[in-house]
Design an enzyme around this catalytic site. Structure first.
Site, PDB file in Angstrom:
ATOM      1  N   GLY A   9     -12.390   2.519  13.071  1.00  0.00           N
ATOM      2  CA  GLY A   9     -11.521   2.928  11.974  1.00  0.00           C
ATOM      3  C   GLY A   9     -11.162   1.746  11.114  1.00  0.00           C
ATOM      4  CB  CYS A  10      -8.154   1.121   9.102  1.00  0.00           C
ATOM      5  SG  CYS A  10      -7.375  -0.168   8.146  1.00  0.00           S
ATOM      6  CG  PHE A  11     -11.134  -4.099   8.468  1.00  0.00           C
ATOM      7  CD1 PHE A  11     -10.031  -4.032   7.647  1.00  0.00           C
ATOM      8  CD2 PHE A  11     -12.366  -4.378   7.881  1.00  0.00           C
ATOM      9  CE1 PHE A  11     -10.125  -4.234   6.281  1.00  0.00           C
ATOM     10  CE2 PHE A  11     -12.479  -4.597   6.514  1.00  0.00           C
ATOM     11  CZ  PHE A  11     -11.350  -4.518   5.718  1.00  0.00           C
ATOM     12  CD1 TRP A  12      -6.697  -4.572   7.006  1.00  0.00           C
ATOM     13  CD2 TRP A  12      -5.493  -2.864   6.234  1.00  0.00           C
ATOM     14  NE1 TRP A  12      -6.801  -4.576   5.633  1.00  0.00           N
ATOM     15  CE2 TRP A  12      -6.073  -3.535   5.136  1.00  0.00           C
ATOM     16  CE3 TRP A  12      -4.684  -1.754   5.986  1.00  0.00           C
ATOM     17  CZ2 TRP A  12      -5.871  -3.131   3.818  1.00  0.00           C
ATOM     18  CZ3 TRP A  12      -4.483  -1.352   4.679  1.00  0.00           C
ATOM     19  CH2 TRP A  12      -5.070  -2.034   3.607  1.00  0.00           C
ATOM     20  CB  CYS A  13      -5.750  -0.024  13.012  1.00  0.00           C
ATOM     21  SG  CYS A  13      -5.007   0.971  11.706  1.00  0.00           S
TER      22      CYS A  13
END
Length: 176
Positions: A9-13
């Site tokens: 998913g989102c790499f920030w997470c």
């Protein structure tokens, strides 16, 4: 030092969680698994580059191994949804393990087989396992996102629950 490249998913997470693990020296958000050379965030967001948002993790294997990294990885995202994580939809959000060598490939398959056998998820695991051909670091504003933006609503609503789950499930692996 060893390197693991994972997309969930989102790499920030996932960046935020892996930065908190003992033995992890560096986590870099970026793109991998696609066909467009040197993509940027806007290109990857179209879903047409073939790239996934991933993190590349530099870790000390004498402190944490590849298998424990994968245990955390599978706990903090949904590996049963193809091309989606929550509200994020598109192939750039797919679950993917990009192996650096055959040992990583074999460990990844063993972990998936074990989780499947244990019935860890209600639906089949669709995580892709592919060789890492090239990793492209994301732009500077995508690095250390949670650390520099923790008060933002996205960080509090989406990232913080993943961190909390990692803290409660993997307390022995957490550096903080």
């Amino acid at each position: 030092m060893a390197t693991a490249t994972l997309g969930g998913g989102c790499f920030w997470c996932i960046e935020a969680v892996f930065q908190k693990l003992k033995g992890v020296q560096q986590v870099t958000s970026g793109y991998a698994g696609g066909h467009v050379p040197d993509p940027d965030y806007r290109q990857v967001c179209t879903g047409r580059t073939g790239h996934a948002e991933v993190v590349q993790i530099q870790y000390d294997p004498s402190v944490i191994g590849f298998e424990p990294l994968l245990e955390v990885f599978f706990a903090i995202h949904d590996p049963t949804t193809k091309d989606r994580q929550g509200a994020d939809v598109g192939p750039q959000y797919r679950s993917i393990i990009l192996w650096a060598d055959e040992t990583q490939r074999d460990i990844a398959q063993t972990v998936i087989d074990r989780l499947t056998h244990e019935g860890a998820f209600h639906d089949p695991i669709v995580t892709e396992i592919q060789p890492l051909e090239r990793f492209y670091p994301a732009e500077a504003n995508h690095q250390d996102f949670y650390r520099t933006n923790a008060p933002m609503p996205y960080c509090q609503v989406v990232i913080e629950p993943k961190l909390e789950k990692a803290r409660s499930t993997f307390a022995a692996l957490m550096a903080e």
